[in-house]
Design a protein around this motif. Structure first.
Motif, PDB file in Angstrom:
ATOM      1  N   VAL A  73      -1.859  -8.885  -0.807  1.00 29.21           N
ATOM      2  CA  VAL A  73      -1.318  -7.548  -1.082  1.00 29.21           C
ATOM      3  C   VAL A  73      -0.807  -7.909  -2.659  1.00 29.21           C
ATOM      4  CG1 VAL A  73       0.561  -6.242  -0.522  1.00 29.21           C
ATOM      5  CG2 VAL A  73      -0.838  -7.248   1.553  1.00 29.21           C
ATOM      6  N   HIS A  75       0.784  -4.923  -4.243  1.00 27.45           N
ATOM      7  CA  HIS A  75       1.885  -3.841  -4.222  1.00 27.45           C
ATOM      8  C   HIS A  75       1.796  -3.254  -2.758  1.00 27.45           C
ATOM      9  CE1 HIS A  75       4.780  -1.244  -5.847  1.00 27.45           C
ATOM     10  NE2 HIS A  75       4.319  -0.169  -5.254  1.00 27.45           N
ATOM     11  N   GLU A  76       3.354  -2.854  -2.305  1.00 32.65           N
ATOM     12  CA  GLU A  76       3.377  -2.391  -0.910  1.00 32.65           C
ATOM     13  C   GLU A  76       4.381  -1.552  -1.082  1.00 32.65           C
ATOM     14  OE1 GLU A  76       3.634  -3.864   3.666  1.00 32.65           O
ATOM     15  OE2 GLU A  76       3.861  -5.234   1.926  1.00 32.65           O
ATOM     16  N   THR A  77       4.071  -0.374  -0.390  1.00 34.49           N
ATOM     17  CA  THR A  77       5.362   0.582  -0.135  1.00 34.49           C
ATOM     18  C   THR A  77       5.093   0.709   1.680  1.00 34.49           C
ATOM     19  OG1 THR A  77       4.099   2.886  -0.234  1.00 34.49           O
ATOM     20  CG2 THR A  77       5.023   1.966  -2.335  1.00 34.49           C
ATOM     21  N   SER A  80       1.584   2.533   1.431  1.00 34.39           N
ATOM     22  CA  SER A  80       0.522   2.219   0.501  1.00 34.39           C
ATOM     23  C   SER A  80       0.420   0.887   0.336  1.00 34.39           C
ATOM     24  CB  SER A  80       0.672   3.110  -0.547  1.00 34.39           C
ATOM     25  OG  SER A  80       1.747   2.555  -1.379  1.00 34.39           O
ATOM     26  N   LEU A  81      -0.691   0.510   0.179  1.00 35.06           N
ATOM     27  CA  LEU A  81      -0.679  -0.849  -0.152  1.00 35.06           C
ATOM     28  C   LEU A  81      -2.013  -0.851  -1.548  1.00 35.06           C
ATOM     29  CD1 LEU A  81      -1.920  -2.209   3.185  1.00 35.06           C
ATOM     30  CD2 LEU A  81       0.002  -3.210   1.835  1.00 35.06           C
ATOM     31  N   LEU A  83      -4.480  -3.904  -2.914  1.00 34.65           N
ATOM     32  CA  LEU A  83      -5.006  -5.162  -2.329  1.00 34.65           C
ATOM     33  C   LEU A  83      -5.858  -5.700  -3.554  1.00 34.65           C
ATOM     34  CD1 LEU A  83      -5.511  -3.965   1.152  1.00 34.65           C
ATOM     35  CD2 LEU A  83      -3.522  -5.438   0.548  1.00 34.65           C
ATOM     36  N   LEU A 100      -5.031  -4.277   7.715  1.00 36.54           N
ATOM     37  CA  LEU A 100      -3.627  -4.232   6.985  1.00 36.54           C
ATOM     38  C   LEU A 100      -3.174  -2.547   6.853  1.00 36.54           C
ATOM     39  CD1 LEU A 100      -4.038  -7.242   4.285  1.00 36.54           C
ATOM     40  CD2 LEU A 100      -2.392  -7.050   6.142  1.00 36.54           C
ATOM     41  N   ILE A 101      -4.031  -1.775   6.344  1.00 33.29           N
ATOM     42  CA  ILE A 101      -3.757  -0.567   6.169  1.00 33.29           C
ATOM     43  C   ILE A 101      -3.568   0.172   7.564  1.00 33.29           C
ATOM     44  CG2 ILE A 101      -4.764   1.663   5.419  1.00 33.29           C
ATOM     45  CD1 ILE A 101      -6.265   0.157   3.273  1.00 33.29           C
ATOM     46  N   GLU A 104       0.082  -0.542   8.463  1.00 35.95           N
ATOM     47  CA  GLU A 104       0.760   0.337   7.829  1.00 35.95           C
ATOM     48  C   GLU A 104       0.917   1.756   8.554  1.00 35.95           C
ATOM     49  OE1 GLU A 104       2.917   0.002   4.837  1.00 35.95           O
ATOM     50  OE2 GLU A 104       2.604  -2.388   5.342  1.00 35.95           O
ATOM     51  N   ALA A 111      -1.105   6.030   5.977  1.00 35.70           N
ATOM     52  CA  ALA A 111      -1.293   5.000   5.019  1.00 35.70           C
ATOM     53  C   ALA A 111      -2.224   5.127   4.054  1.00 35.70           C
ATOM     54  CB  ALA A 111      -1.316   3.815   5.730  1.00 35.70           C
ATOM     55  N   GLY A 113      -4.854   2.891   1.088  1.00 38.04           N
ATOM     56  CA  GLY A 113      -4.915   1.615   0.665  1.00 38.04           C
ATOM     57  C   GLY A 113      -5.876   1.759  -0.462  1.00 38.04           C
TER      58      GLY A 113
END
Length: 163
Positions: A73, A75-77, A80-81, A83, A100-101, A104, A111, A113
């Motif tokens: 990862v 950046h992550e909110t 959102s990701l 990768l 991962l998405i 989220e 989400a 990604g």
């Protein structure tokens, strides 16, 4: 005309798995790739099936694709990701990214990604079906280098995808 031979999907999977393991790919990663290739064959999308094994192996040996990488990862909110796939096998990167998405989305009800530095991730519908199987709405897309030659193509084609 070439003679067609039927091969049971389990046998084809095992052969495919051994090829990737012999290239030093971890068994769990080899399983992800081989499962996706066999699924494509069974769904009638042979252009994204075992015909890809030779190219995947060639890219691994040439260093164009790295084996045994992990998606990370950047950046992550909450929804959102971004990768990085570390130039790994695209199906492995996509599988890790999907998980991962999806995690989220289960937390936030939505989400999005984006994956960078990856490779061919197989038949796109595999990922859309996986999302739909979780009673979620989603889509999967991919971009490619601006000049590429598709399997069974007679010449390179240009795509509008910026790199």
């Amino acid at each position: 005309m070439a003679k067609l031979h039927k091969v049971h999907s389990d046998k084809l999977y095992r052969v495919c798995l051994e090829i990737f393991k012999n290239e030093g790919i971890r068994e769990d990663h080899a399983d992800m790739v081989c499962s996706a290739l066999i699924e494509a064959e069974l769904r009638g999308t042979s252009s994204h099936g075992v015909i890809r094994v030779e190219n995947y192996v060639r890219r691994l040996r040439a260093g164009g694709t790295k084996g045994n990488t992990e998606c990370r990862v950047l950046h992550e909110t909450p929804t959102s990701l971004v990768l990085d796939g570390d130039d790994g096998l695209g199906v492995v990167v996509a599988t890790q990214a999907f998980r991962l998405i999806r995690e989220e989305a289960e937390q936030s009800w939505m989400a999005f990604g984006v994956v960078r530095e990856s490779n061919h991730f197989g038949a796109t519908r595999r990922w859309a079906f996986a999302i739909a199987g979780g009673h979620m709405l989603g889509f999967a897309v991919s971009s490619v280098h601006t000049i590429h030659v598709s399997i069974c193509a007679f010449s390179p084609s240009f795509t509008p995808t910026p790199r």
